[in-house]
Design a protein around this motif. Structure first.
Motif, PDB file in Angstrom:
ATOM      1  N   ILE A  44       8.839  31.462 -16.107  1.00 10.54           N
ATOM      2  CA  ILE A  44       8.880  30.136 -15.478  1.00 10.54           C
ATOM      3  C   ILE A  44       7.470  29.543 -15.459  1.00 10.54           C
ATOM      4  CG2 ILE A  44       9.264  28.955 -13.265  1.00 10.54           C
ATOM      5  CD1 ILE A  44      11.579  31.011 -12.812  1.00 10.54           C
ATOM      6  N   GLY A  45       6.487  30.394 -15.168  1.00 10.29           N
ATOM      7  CA  GLY A  45       5.090  29.940 -15.159  1.00 10.29           C
ATOM      8  C   GLY A  45       4.641  29.430 -16.524  1.00 10.29           C
ATOM      9  N   GLY A  46       5.189  29.999 -17.586  1.00  8.80           N
ATOM     10  CA  GLY A  46       4.867  29.536 -18.932  1.00  8.80           C
ATOM     11  C   GLY A  46       5.317  28.095 -19.154  1.00  8.80           C
ATOM     12  N   LEU A  47       6.511  27.784 -18.651  1.00 12.79           N
ATOM     13  CA  LEU A  47       7.013  26.405 -18.751  1.00 12.79           C
ATOM     14  C   LEU A  47       6.144  25.454 -17.928  1.00 12.79           C
ATOM     15  CD1 LEU A  47      10.863  27.004 -18.391  1.00 12.79           C
ATOM     16  CD2 LEU A  47       9.668  26.131 -20.424  1.00 12.79           C
ATOM     17  N   ILE A  48       5.767  25.915 -16.733  1.00 13.32           N
ATOM     18  CA  ILE A  48       4.905  25.091 -15.875  1.00 13.32           C
ATOM     19  C   ILE A  48       3.571  24.823 -16.574  1.00 13.32           C
ATOM     20  CG2 ILE A  48       3.594  25.068 -13.713  1.00 13.32           C
ATOM     21  CD1 ILE A  48       5.912  26.700 -12.450  1.00 13.32           C
ATOM     22  N   ALA A  63      13.252  18.503 -12.145  1.00 11.86           N
ATOM     23  CA  ALA A  63      13.312  19.813 -12.818  1.00 11.86           C
ATOM     24  C   ALA A  63      11.978  20.556 -12.687  1.00 11.86           C
ATOM     25  CB  ALA A  63      13.687  19.629 -14.292  1.00 11.86           C
ATOM     26  N   ILE A  64      10.866  19.864 -12.916  1.00  8.95           N
ATOM     27  CA  ILE A  64       9.579  20.570 -12.807  1.00  8.95           C
ATOM     28  C   ILE A  64       9.316  20.951 -11.350  1.00  8.95           C
ATOM     29  CG2 ILE A  64       8.206  18.409 -12.793  1.00  8.95           C
ATOM     30  CD1 ILE A  64       7.059  21.832 -14.171  1.00  8.95           C
ATOM     31  N   HIS A  65       9.756  20.098 -10.424  1.00  5.60           N
ATOM     32  CA  HIS A  65       9.600  20.468  -9.014  1.00  5.60           C
ATOM     33  C   HIS A  65      10.300  21.799  -8.727  1.00  5.60           C
ATOM     34  CE1 HIS A  65       9.166  20.240  -4.717  1.00  5.60           C
ATOM     35  NE2 HIS A  65      10.428  20.624  -4.651  1.00  5.60           N
ATOM     36  N   LEU A  66      11.526  21.910  -9.220  1.00  9.81           N
ATOM     37  CA  LEU A  66      12.306  23.125  -8.955  1.00  9.81           C
ATOM     38  C   LEU A  66      11.711  24.346  -9.667  1.00  9.81           C
ATOM     39  CD1 LEU A  66      15.868  21.548  -9.072  1.00  9.81           C
ATOM     40  CD2 LEU A  66      14.610  22.309  -7.039  1.00  9.81           C
ATOM     41  N   LEU A  67      11.070  24.134 -10.813  1.00  9.56           N
ATOM     42  CA  LEU A  67      10.407  25.264 -11.484  1.00  9.56           C
ATOM     43  C   LEU A  67       9.214  25.772 -10.659  1.00  9.56           C
ATOM     44  CD1 LEU A  67      10.479  24.157 -15.242  1.00  9.56           C
ATOM     45  CD2 LEU A  67      11.828  25.963 -14.167  1.00  9.56           C
ATOM     46  N   PHE A  68       8.417  24.847 -10.121  1.00 16.75           N
ATOM     47  CA  PHE A  68       7.314  25.271  -9.247  1.00 16.75           C
ATOM     48  C   PHE A  68       7.860  26.087  -8.066  1.00 16.75           C
ATOM     49  CE2 PHE A  68       4.507  21.784 -10.983  1.00 16.75           C
ATOM     50  CZ  PHE A  68       3.346  22.527 -11.165  1.00 16.75           C
ATOM     51  N   TYR A  94       0.501  26.853  -2.380  1.00 15.58           N
ATOM     52  CA  TYR A  94       1.839  27.368  -2.015  1.00 15.58           C
ATOM     53  C   TYR A  94       2.739  26.159  -1.760  1.00 15.58           C
ATOM     54  CZ  TYR A  94       4.875  30.866   0.485  1.00 15.58           C
ATOM     55  OH  TYR A  94       5.871  31.700   0.913  1.00 15.58           O
ATOM     56  N   VAL A  95       3.616  26.270  -0.770  1.00 15.79           N
ATOM     57  CA  VAL A  95       4.633  25.247  -0.522  1.00 15.79           C
ATOM     58  C   VAL A  95       4.035  23.848  -0.284  1.00 15.79           C
ATOM     59  CG1 VAL A  95       6.420  24.534   1.126  1.00 15.79           C
ATOM     60  CG2 VAL A  95       6.281  26.933   0.356  1.00 15.79           C
ATOM     61  N   TYR A  96       2.910  23.776   0.404  1.00 15.96           N
ATOM     62  CA  TYR A  96       2.369  22.446   0.725  1.00 15.96           C
ATOM     63  C   TYR A  96       1.958  21.698  -0.548  1.00 15.96           C
ATOM     64  CZ  TYR A  96       2.294  24.383   5.447  1.00 15.96           C
ATOM     65  OH  TYR A  96       2.648  24.980   6.635  1.00 15.96           O
ATOM     66  N   SER A  97       1.342  22.423  -1.499  1.00 16.39           N
ATOM     67  CA  SER A  97       1.055  21.783  -2.794  1.00 16.39           C
ATOM     68  C   SER A  97       2.367  21.384  -3.467  1.00 16.39           C
ATOM     69  CB  SER A  97       0.310  22.738  -3.738  1.00 16.39           C
ATOM     70  OG  SER A  97      -1.065  22.794  -3.464  1.00 16.39           O
ATOM     71  N   GLY A  98       3.354  22.258  -3.347  1.00 15.45           N
ATOM     72  CA  GLY A  98       4.650  21.986  -3.981  1.00 15.45           C
ATOM     73  C   GLY A  98       5.238  20.657  -3.537  1.00 15.45           C
ATOM     74  N   VAL A  99       5.250  20.422  -2.240  1.00 13.57           N
ATOM     75  CA  VAL A  99       5.858  19.175  -1.753  1.00 13.57           C
ATOM     76  C   VAL A  99       4.919  17.983  -1.956  1.00 13.57           C
ATOM     77  CG1 VAL A  99       7.428  20.289  -0.124  1.00 13.57           C
ATOM     78  CG2 VAL A  99       5.188  19.582   0.677  1.00 13.57           C
ATOM     79  N   ALA A 100       3.615  18.169  -1.735  1.00 15.18           N
ATOM     80  CA  ALA A 100       2.696  17.020  -1.780  1.00 15.18           C
ATOM     81  C   ALA A 100       2.552  16.453  -3.197  1.00 15.18           C
ATOM     82  CB  ALA A 100       1.328  17.407  -1.220  1.00 15.18           C
ATOM     83  N   TYR A 101       2.418  17.337  -4.193  1.00 17.95           N
ATOM     84  CA  TYR A 101       2.230  16.832  -5.568  1.00 17.95           C
ATOM     85  C   TYR A 101       3.501  16.160  -6.079  1.00 17.95           C
ATOM     86  CZ  TYR A 101      -2.447  18.778  -6.253  1.00 17.95           C
ATOM     87  OH  TYR A 101      -3.794  19.039  -6.162  1.00 17.95           O
ATOM     88  N   SER A 102       4.669  16.730  -5.779  1.00 19.10           N
ATOM     89  CA  SER A 102       5.907  16.121  -6.285  1.00 19.10           C
ATOM     90  C   SER A 102       6.190  14.799  -5.577  1.00 19.10           C
ATOM     91  CB  SER A 102       7.091  17.070  -6.093  1.00 19.10           C
ATOM     92  OG  SER A 102       6.993  18.171  -6.971  1.00 19.10           O
TER      93      SER A 102
END
Ligand code: 2DT
Ligand code: MG
Length: 214
Positions: A44-48, A63-68, A94-102
């Protein structure tokens, strides 16, 4: 012996997160673990990685959000195992980057609430150190990866702030999320701040056994 502590270093790009996460893990001793997100070494990290580095590789924003998010679930059990064995775990993003960037993309429907859903059930850090470097997003010389532009970083900063203020329980925020202003400080000075905050926290919360979850 108590369980290990889960300590997260968060922030915008170019605030020295990875450097500080590495130094903190080293200071915590050989028994501690350092885990960086995204972990680009898995499938999954390879796709990211491809999404971040190749402008021609397009994916729907959802889709990219869900991959992260899936990239965090891949190692969720491993993190818990380390903690239960008494090892401290340092996370670099971690999660905070996940939500903030998307959410910073401004796509209709892809708001903070939607973004958080796929991470609900992941372990919450015992301590989050949010490194902020005033105006880091305004300086020139960002890298070439997706998201590395001044305009986008400003939006990410707003989303981090909204998330901490509106989505985190305020008592949790008071005790467990510390904002460290690193402007004009050297690597060693920032490390001293990180270390004094972390060691004070570890003393105060030496006995916690329960886990917290998003
Ligand atoms: P690094 O520069 O730290 O390798 O991050 N990102 C990160 C997301 O959009 N969602 C996430 O869940 C995570 C962990 C931040 C690469 C970029 O990926 C962004 C910058
Ligand atoms: Mg980067």
């Amino acid at each position: 012996m108590g369980r290990g502590k889960l300590i997260l270093i968060e922030g915008l790009d170019r605030t020295g997160k990875s450097t500080q996460a590495g130094k903190l893990a080293e200071r915590l001793g050989p028994n501690s673990q350092l885990i960086k997100f995204p972990d680009r070494s898995t499938k999954i990290g390879g796709l990211i990685n491809q999404y971040l580095t190749d402008p021609a590789f397009l994916l729907p924003d959802q889709a990219i959000h869900l991959l992260f998010s899936a990239n965090r679930w891949e190692v969720a059990e491993e993190i818990k195992t380390h903690l239960l064995k008494g090892s401290n775990v340092v996370l670099d993003r971690y999660v905070y980057s996940g939500v903030a960037y998307s959410a910073a993309k401004g796509v209709p429907g892809l708001d903070l609430q939607w973004c958080l859903q796929s991470d609900v059930g992941l372990l919450k850090p015992d301590l989050t150190l949010f490194l902020t470097n005033q105006g880091s997003e305004l300086r020139q010389g960002f890298g070439e990866e997706r998201y590395e532009s001044s305009a986008f970083q400003q939006k990410v900063r707003e989303q981090f702030s909204t998330f901490f203020n509106d989505f985190e329980d305020q008592s949790y925020k008071q005790a467990h999320i510390k904002v460290l202003e690193t402007s004009d400080k050297s690597i060693e000075q920032v490390h001293d701040m990180v270390w004094s905050t972390t060691s004070a926290f570890m003393q105060e919360y030496a006995d916690i056994q329960d886990f917290m979850y998003f």
